[in-house]
Structure formats: C-alpha cells, structure tokens
Design a protein around this motif. Structure first.
Motif, PDB file in Angstrom:
ATOM      1  N   GLU A 131      -6.052  15.676 -14.737  1.00 36.40           N
ATOM      2  CA  GLU A 131      -5.058  15.059 -15.695  1.00 36.40           C
ATOM      3  C   GLU A 131      -3.811  15.105 -15.085  1.00 36.40           C
ATOM      4  O   GLU A 131      -2.723  14.241 -15.186  1.00 36.40           O
ATOM      5  CB  GLU A 131      -5.149  16.111 -16.875  1.00 36.40           C
ATOM      6  CG  GLU A 131      -4.079  15.734 -18.027  1.00 36.40           C
ATOM      7  CD  GLU A 131      -4.280  14.044 -18.763  1.00 36.40           C
ATOM      8  OE1 GLU A 131      -3.466  13.648 -19.072  1.00 36.40           O
ATOM      9  OE2 GLU A 131      -5.439  13.860 -18.703  1.00 36.40           O
ATOM     10  N   ARG A 132      -3.389  16.090 -14.417  1.00 35.33           N
ATOM     11  CA  ARG A 132      -1.969  16.450 -13.874  1.00 35.33           C
ATOM     12  C   ARG A 132      -1.801  15.309 -12.662  1.00 35.33           C
ATOM     13  O   ARG A 132      -0.607  14.693 -12.438  1.00 35.33           O
ATOM     14  CB  ARG A 132      -1.698  17.734 -13.077  1.00 35.33           C
ATOM     15  CG  ARG A 132      -1.729  18.907 -14.406  1.00 35.33           C
ATOM     16  CD  ARG A 132      -1.191  20.129 -13.921  1.00 35.33           C
ATOM     17  NE  ARG A 132      -1.118  21.024 -14.861  1.00 35.33           N
ATOM     18  CZ  ARG A 132      -0.413  22.127 -14.903  1.00 35.33           C
ATOM     19  NH1 ARG A 132       0.526  22.275 -13.940  1.00 35.33           N
ATOM     20  NH2 ARG A 132      -0.425  23.053 -16.062  1.00 35.33           N
ATOM     21  N   LEU A 133      -2.873  14.898 -12.227  1.00 35.18           N
ATOM     22  CA  LEU A 133      -2.794  14.002 -11.036  1.00 35.18           C
ATOM     23  C   LEU A 133      -3.066  12.482 -11.437  1.00 35.18           C
ATOM     24  O   LEU A 133      -3.112  11.633 -10.656  1.00 35.18           O
ATOM     25  CB  LEU A 133      -3.555  14.292  -9.933  1.00 35.18           C
ATOM     26  CG  LEU A 133      -3.261  15.635  -9.306  1.00 35.18           C
ATOM     27  CD1 LEU A 133      -4.088  15.822  -8.168  1.00 35.18           C
ATOM     28  CD2 LEU A 133      -1.938  15.839  -8.926  1.00 35.18           C
ATOM     29  N   SER A 134      -3.292  12.228 -12.776  1.00 34.29           N
ATOM     30  CA  SER A 134      -3.576  10.906 -13.249  1.00 34.29           C
ATOM     31  C   SER A 134      -2.521   9.715 -12.911  1.00 34.29           C
ATOM     32  O   SER A 134      -3.096   8.721 -12.758  1.00 34.29           O
ATOM     33  CB  SER A 134      -3.572  11.040 -14.910  1.00 34.29           C
ATOM     34  OG  SER A 134      -2.299  11.252 -15.359  1.00 34.29           O
ATOM     35  N   GLY A 135      -1.273  10.198 -12.530  1.00 33.47           N
ATOM     36  CA  GLY A 135      -0.445   9.030 -12.150  1.00 33.47           C
ATOM     37  C   GLY A 135      -0.083   8.978 -10.762  1.00 33.47           C
ATOM     38  O   GLY A 135       0.648   8.325 -10.295  1.00 33.47           O
ATOM     39  N   PHE A 136      -0.819   9.849 -10.094  1.00 34.57           N
ATOM     40  CA  PHE A 136      -0.831   9.843  -8.466  1.00 34.57           C
ATOM     41  C   PHE A 136      -1.621   8.710  -7.918  1.00 34.57           C
ATOM     42  O   PHE A 136      -2.682   8.574  -8.142  1.00 34.57           O
ATOM     43  CB  PHE A 136      -1.130  11.273  -7.646  1.00 34.57           C
ATOM     44  CG  PHE A 136      -1.120  11.254  -6.484  1.00 34.57           C
ATOM     45  CD1 PHE A 136       0.078  11.494  -5.866  1.00 34.57           C
ATOM     46  CD2 PHE A 136      -2.244  11.033  -5.634  1.00 34.57           C
ATOM     47  CE1 PHE A 136       0.270  11.566  -4.380  1.00 34.57           C
ATOM     48  CE2 PHE A 136      -2.033  11.157  -4.244  1.00 34.57           C
ATOM     49  CZ  PHE A 136      -0.830  11.789  -3.674  1.00 34.57           C
ATOM     50  N   ASP A 137      -1.032   7.931  -6.994  1.00 35.48           N
ATOM     51  CA  ASP A 137      -1.721   6.789  -6.414  1.00 35.48           C
ATOM     52  C   ASP A 137      -1.921   7.229  -4.849  1.00 35.48           C
ATOM     53  O   ASP A 137      -0.951   7.018  -4.084  1.00 35.48           O
ATOM     54  CB  ASP A 137      -0.945   5.682  -6.420  1.00 35.48           C
ATOM     55  CG  ASP A 137      -1.597   4.178  -5.863  1.00 35.48           C
ATOM     56  OD1 ASP A 137      -2.643   4.556  -5.490  1.00 35.48           O
ATOM     57  OD2 ASP A 137      -0.960   3.393  -5.638  1.00 35.48           O
ATOM     58  N   PRO A 138      -3.389   7.667  -4.570  1.00 31.23           N
ATOM     59  CA  PRO A 138      -3.459   7.892  -2.973  1.00 31.23           C
ATOM     60  C   PRO A 138      -3.313   6.788  -2.079  1.00 31.23           C
ATOM     61  O   PRO A 138      -2.828   7.276  -0.966  1.00 31.23           O
ATOM     62  CB  PRO A 138      -5.094   8.327  -3.266  1.00 31.23           C
ATOM     63  CG  PRO A 138      -5.142   8.627  -4.590  1.00 31.23           C
ATOM     64  CD  PRO A 138      -4.426   7.664  -5.373  1.00 31.23           C
ATOM     65  N   ALA A 139      -3.501   5.525  -2.512  1.00 33.48           N
ATOM     66  CA  ALA A 139      -3.078   4.349  -1.678  1.00 33.48           C
ATOM     67  C   ALA A 139      -1.959   4.173  -1.324  1.00 33.48           C
ATOM     68  O   ALA A 139      -1.565   3.993  -0.206  1.00 33.48           O
ATOM     69  CB  ALA A 139      -3.946   3.118  -2.383  1.00 33.48           C
ATOM     70  N   PHE A 140      -1.019   4.488  -2.074  1.00 34.19           N
ATOM     71  CA  PHE A 140       0.472   4.341  -1.949  1.00 34.19           C
ATOM     72  C   PHE A 140       0.776   5.579  -0.810  1.00 34.19           C
ATOM     73  O   PHE A 140       1.680   5.097  -0.025  1.00 34.19           O
ATOM     74  CB  PHE A 140       1.222   4.708  -3.172  1.00 34.19           C
ATOM     75  CG  PHE A 140       2.915   4.751  -3.111  1.00 34.19           C
ATOM     76  CD1 PHE A 140       3.585   3.556  -2.857  1.00 34.19           C
ATOM     77  CD2 PHE A 140       3.482   5.778  -2.955  1.00 34.19           C
ATOM     78  CE1 PHE A 140       4.917   3.561  -2.614  1.00 34.19           C
ATOM     79  CE2 PHE A 140       4.861   5.764  -2.815  1.00 34.19           C
ATOM     80  CZ  PHE A 140       5.499   4.729  -2.567  1.00 34.19           C
ATOM     81  N   TYR A 141       0.382   6.457  -0.761  1.00 37.17           N
ATOM     82  CA  TYR A 141       0.420   7.409   0.287  1.00 37.17           C
ATOM     83  C   TYR A 141      -0.191   7.289   1.409  1.00 37.17           C
ATOM     84  O   TYR A 141       0.110   8.075   2.209  1.00 37.17           O
ATOM     85  CB  TYR A 141       0.565   8.977  -0.278  1.00 37.17           C
ATOM     86  CG  TYR A 141       1.852   9.181  -1.351  1.00 37.17           C
ATOM     87  CD1 TYR A 141       2.882   9.726  -0.902  1.00 37.17           C
ATOM     88  CD2 TYR A 141       1.476   8.742  -2.743  1.00 37.17           C
ATOM     89  CE1 TYR A 141       3.894  10.145  -1.641  1.00 37.17           C
ATOM     90  CE2 TYR A 141       2.605   9.427  -3.497  1.00 37.17           C
ATOM     91  CZ  TYR A 141       3.797   9.713  -3.067  1.00 37.17           C
ATOM     92  OH  TYR A 141       4.729  10.148  -3.711  1.00 37.17           O
ATOM     93  N   GLY A 142      -1.424   6.605   1.441  1.00 35.36           N
ATOM     94  CA  GLY A 142      -1.997   6.137   2.582  1.00 35.36           C
ATOM     95  C   GLY A 142      -3.000   7.312   2.803  1.00 35.36           C
ATOM     96  O   GLY A 142      -3.457   7.514   3.981  1.00 35.36           O
ATOM     97  N   ILE A 143      -3.437   8.014   1.614  1.00 32.97           N
ATOM     98  CA  ILE A 143      -4.612   8.896   1.785  1.00 32.97           C
ATOM     99  C   ILE A 143      -5.810   8.545   0.821  1.00 32.97           C
ATOM    100  O   ILE A 143      -5.908   8.074   0.039  1.00 32.97           O
ATOM    101  CB  ILE A 143      -4.060  10.418   1.439  1.00 32.97           C
ATOM    102  CG1 ILE A 143      -3.718  10.756  -0.078  1.00 32.97           C
ATOM    103  CG2 ILE A 143      -2.808  10.785   2.286  1.00 32.97           C
ATOM    104  CD1 ILE A 143      -3.446  11.711  -0.548  1.00 32.97           C
ATOM    105  N   LYS A 144      -6.859   9.710   1.164  1.00 27.00           N
ATOM    106  CA  LYS A 144      -8.028   9.596   0.391  1.00 27.00           C
ATOM    107  C   LYS A 144      -8.040  10.877  -0.245  1.00 27.00           C
ATOM    108  O   LYS A 144      -7.798  11.978   0.427  1.00 27.00           O
ATOM    109  CB  LYS A 144      -9.240   9.339   1.240  1.00 27.00           C
ATOM    110  CG  LYS A 144      -9.524   7.865   1.579  1.00 27.00           C
ATOM    111  CD  LYS A 144     -10.867   7.752   2.139  1.00 27.00           C
ATOM    112  CE  LYS A 144     -11.103   6.403   2.637  1.00 27.00           C
ATOM    113  NZ  LYS A 144     -12.428   6.093   3.106  1.00 27.00           N
ATOM    114  N   LEU A 145      -8.168  11.078  -1.657  1.00 28.37           N
ATOM    115  CA  LEU A 145      -8.063  12.081  -2.390  1.00 28.37           C
ATOM    116  C   LEU A 145      -9.465  12.577  -3.071  1.00 28.37           C
ATOM    117  O   LEU A 145     -10.363  11.891  -3.314  1.00 28.37           O
ATOM    118  CB  LEU A 145      -7.240  11.811  -3.661  1.00 28.37           C
ATOM    119  CG  LEU A 145      -6.676  12.983  -4.327  1.00 28.37           C
ATOM    120  CD1 LEU A 145      -5.626  14.009  -3.306  1.00 28.37           C
ATOM    121  CD2 LEU A 145      -5.873  12.757  -5.824  1.00 28.37           C
ATOM    122  N   GLY A 146      -9.720  14.004  -2.730  1.00 30.62           N
ATOM    123  CA  GLY A 146     -10.929  14.546  -3.392  1.00 30.62           C
ATOM    124  C   GLY A 146     -10.700  15.812  -4.092  1.00 30.62           C
ATOM    125  O   GLY A 146      -9.775  16.481  -3.962  1.00 30.62           O
TER     126      GLY A 146
END
Length: 420
Positions: free
Chosen positions: A202-217
């Motif tokens: 929920e806290r990371l719902s607005g985080f865009d991994p692609a914008f930062y160039g990473i994959k998130l898990g």
C-alpha cells in the motif's frame, strides 16, 4: 528515466535428483548457482528439477539447449545405477560414449594408492559422450563440458562443495570469456520490520519501478519482510546509481523507522554496531527461547566487543537463583507474565556488567497454554540503564516458529530503543 538498452545473458539450470523431488534434500545448488551467476552479470531464465531417469533428462536437455544461451546441469555423475546424466546427454545429442584413457589411468592409480579394489563400475567415471572434455582432469571430481549447436553446456556434480569448486574455477571464468559484453546485474534488499506485506504494498502503490529502472519484489521472512531491488545496467557505477536513487525513494515511502537494514545487515549485526558505537555491553535472559537469542547475537563476528553474557533460565528455580526473580511473582502472576519479564531484565543487568539487557519468557508450545495465556504468548523486555519496556506478543505456528519470532522481536525492541 532513460537507462540505455541492455540485454541479459540468460541461461538455464537443470538439477537432477529424486531426492529433491521427494523432499529429502533442499535444492541448495540452485540457490548457490543463481546467486553466483547474478554476481557475474548472468541470469537464469529457467530452473528445472527432473528425476533420475534417462528419458526425462534427455528431454529437458533438448528443450533447454534450444532456448538458452548456456545450460548448467548438476547431479547424476557418479558411478551408481541412478547416475544417468552422461547416458542422457549421449541420447539427447545423439553422441556415442567414449572412454578417456588418460582419465582412466588416473582413476586406477588413485584407487591403487588408497588400497582400494578396482571395478568396472568405477571405470564408468572415465566414460564421456564423444567430444566432451573433463573439467578437472586428474582430480577426484566428476564434471565435464560439451558445446552443442553453439550452446555451452556445463555438467557439474551434485555434491555441493565439488559443484561450487568447479563453478568458481571453470564455469564462471568460461562464461565471462564467452560473453564479454553482458550487462551488470545488481540486487539490493531492504529489510522491513513492523509492516505487513500488504501495508508495504500500500505504501509503495505510487512507486513506479520502471521509472527508476529497477525490478521490484517482495519476500516475506520470519519477523520481517524484504523489498528487493534489481538493477541492470551497462556498468557497475550506473547500476549503483540506479539502486541508490530507487532506495532513497523507497525508504522515504516506507518510513525510515521501519527499515532495519539492507542486504546482509541482519538485526543482530545492526544492533551490534549500535552497541559497539556506544561502548555498551549487552546481557540476555531467556526462558522459552532456550539460548536462541544469545546464539543469534554471538553468530556475528566481533560480538565479544559488546556481548557480556547470557542466562538461560528455563526453570522457575533458575530464574530465582541466577536472576533473583521473586518466588511470589513466579507463583502469581506466573513465569509467563509482565512482572516476571521485568524482573528477568533487571536481574540480567544486576548480575552482569551490561548496560542493556533483553529478557524473553513465554509459552512456545505445542502444550502448556491456557485461555488466559494461549500457546504463543510471549513477553519480551528490554532494559537500558533506568529505562525498561516490556511488550506482550501473541505468535502463531510451530514451537520453532514461536521461538524464532520471539528472538526477532527481542532484537527489534532493542533496535528501537537504541534508536530513540
């Protein structure tokens, strides 16, 4: 953000063994190989586990070599009847078997030097599919290399220490030579405490991994959750910049009070650094955890700088004798209670040279609980000089899981108090 274009060099891993499929052993080889490959800029696109059956092994080899840049295989290379990797390779690639005469002589010499008896079964170790080369000629380790239709294939023994040796000495250097233009892959782990996986999401719902160039898990662990960041770049500095920018944003969104460490920074190592910086000593008093808390703390190299002593006071008598817990408290409200936990923490300070103390008392189960204090009830206390905090927890799961959660929460309480 434009990170440029990179393309992973992806291979496949085939692990062979009925023992893995039956649940007798863990597939630790796959874990080690995947981590070692990533550290050198390679990725696994597929991991397959197959039984000790020639037909099944051959089928997977045909499939994997058709879709992979490289293939690594572990297991099935010994002299016993269930070691069928070599015959499966010959079948999959339509190759005859051939005896390496030089290797055969080495094998016979080793057996003779050890006073053993030679057998045709041992001679199988010198047989390889035609065109294959042994990875460690003259050494008592199975393992060979074969290139099939331009795809390098590495066949490693299933014995972990032998596999790790050949992977480091032969496989990785050869892959590095064959694929010099591979990208750099770097991973970071943020260790989160005090937030459930759903709360993190929920806290990371607005985080865009692609914008930062990473994959998130997300990776749940006992007592904490891991958020993993994977960056792929053309070089090491670029990968580090990507991870740093993404990490800073994630820490802000999650809250610094919940990020207990990153990568290999375990709670026990982090609190150890904090204690060492203060020049403080720590003592622990344990009941239901039976020494696990002290074991976690002293597993860190250099813990002697700050760990003074541990009291494993499992019985009520031990709590009285070693920590000075009043007998009346042990009778009522009982050993598993807030007052006894407080007395244990104070006693650990009083009977040591420590500046901080942790105390744990609870019901680990599977029996011993009641309606008022069900199995999994644990009191955890932390004393820092005159300051004392005691928390009541309700843990669920097996006896071992209750104990592990108790240790984790004790370390987390110490961490929070040291930060305040």
């Amino acid at each position: 953000m434009d990170r440029g274009t990179t393309q992973d060099v992806r291979g496949s891993l085939l692990t062979i063994g009925d023992e893995i499929l039956l649940g007798d052993i863990l597939n630790t080889n796959a874990h080690h190989i995947a981590g070692a490959l990533r550290a050198h800029g390679f990725r696994l696109g597929k991991v397959v586990v197959v039984e000790d059956a020639e037909e099944a092994i051959a089928f997977q080899l045909e499939q994997l070599t058709a879709e992979s840049r490289f293939v690594i295989v572990t297991g099935g290379l010994g002299p016993t009847d269930d070691d069928r990797t070599k015959s499966a390779v010959a079948r999959a690639f339509a190759l005859p078997m051939a005896v390496d005469e030089t290797d055969l002589k080495h094998l016979m010499a080793r057996v003779q030097a050890r006073g053993g008896t030679w057998s045709d079964r041992l001679g199988r170790l010198a047989e390889l599919p035609q065109g294959a080369t042994r990875m460690a000629p003259g050494r008592p380790m199975a393992g060979f290399f074969l290139e099939h239709r331009g795809v390098p294939c590495y066949f490693l023994p299933g014995v972990p220490h032998e596999m790790e040796t050949l992977l480091a000495e032969v496989v990785l250097p050869d892959l590095v030579r064959r694929f010099p233009d591979r990208p750099v892959c770097r991973k970071r782990i943020l260790r989160i405490h005090g937030l459930m996986e759903s709360e993190i999401n929920e806290r990371l719902s607005g985080f865009d991994p692609a914008f930062y160039g990473i994959k998130l898990g997300y990776l749940p662990q006992t007592g904490e959750n891991w958020v993993t960041l994977l960056a792929t770049a053309c070089c090491e500095p670029d990968a580090e910049k990507i991870l740093q920018a993404a990490e800073e944003k994630l820490v802000t969104l999650l809250g610094r009070a919940h990020v207990i460490g990153r990568d290999q920074e375990t709670l026990e190592s982090v609190v150890g650094v904090m204690l060492r910086e203060r020049g403080w000593k720590l003592a622990v008093a344990e009941s239901c955890t039976g020494g696990l808390l002290a074991a976690r703390i002293t597993a860190v190299a250099g813990a002697s700088d700050y760990f003074d002593r541990g009291f494993v006071t499992y019985s009520n008598q031990a709590k009285q004798d070693l920590l000075g817990v009043p007998e009346e408290l042990l009778r009522e409200p009982g050993a598993v209670s807030r007052p006894v936990c407080e007395a244990m923490a104070h006693g650990a300070l009083r009977h040591s040279r420590a500046d901080a103390a942790l105390a744990v008392t609870g019901i680990a189960g599977p029996s011993g609980g009641s309606a008022q204090k069900p199995v999994g009830t644990v009191f955890i206390g932390c004393a820092l000089h005159e300051q004392l905090i005691v928390e009541r927890h309700q843990f669920y799961g097996s006896r071992r899981l209750v104990q592990e959660h108790s240790v984790q929460e004790a370390l987390a309480l110490l961490w929070r108090m040291l930060r305040s």
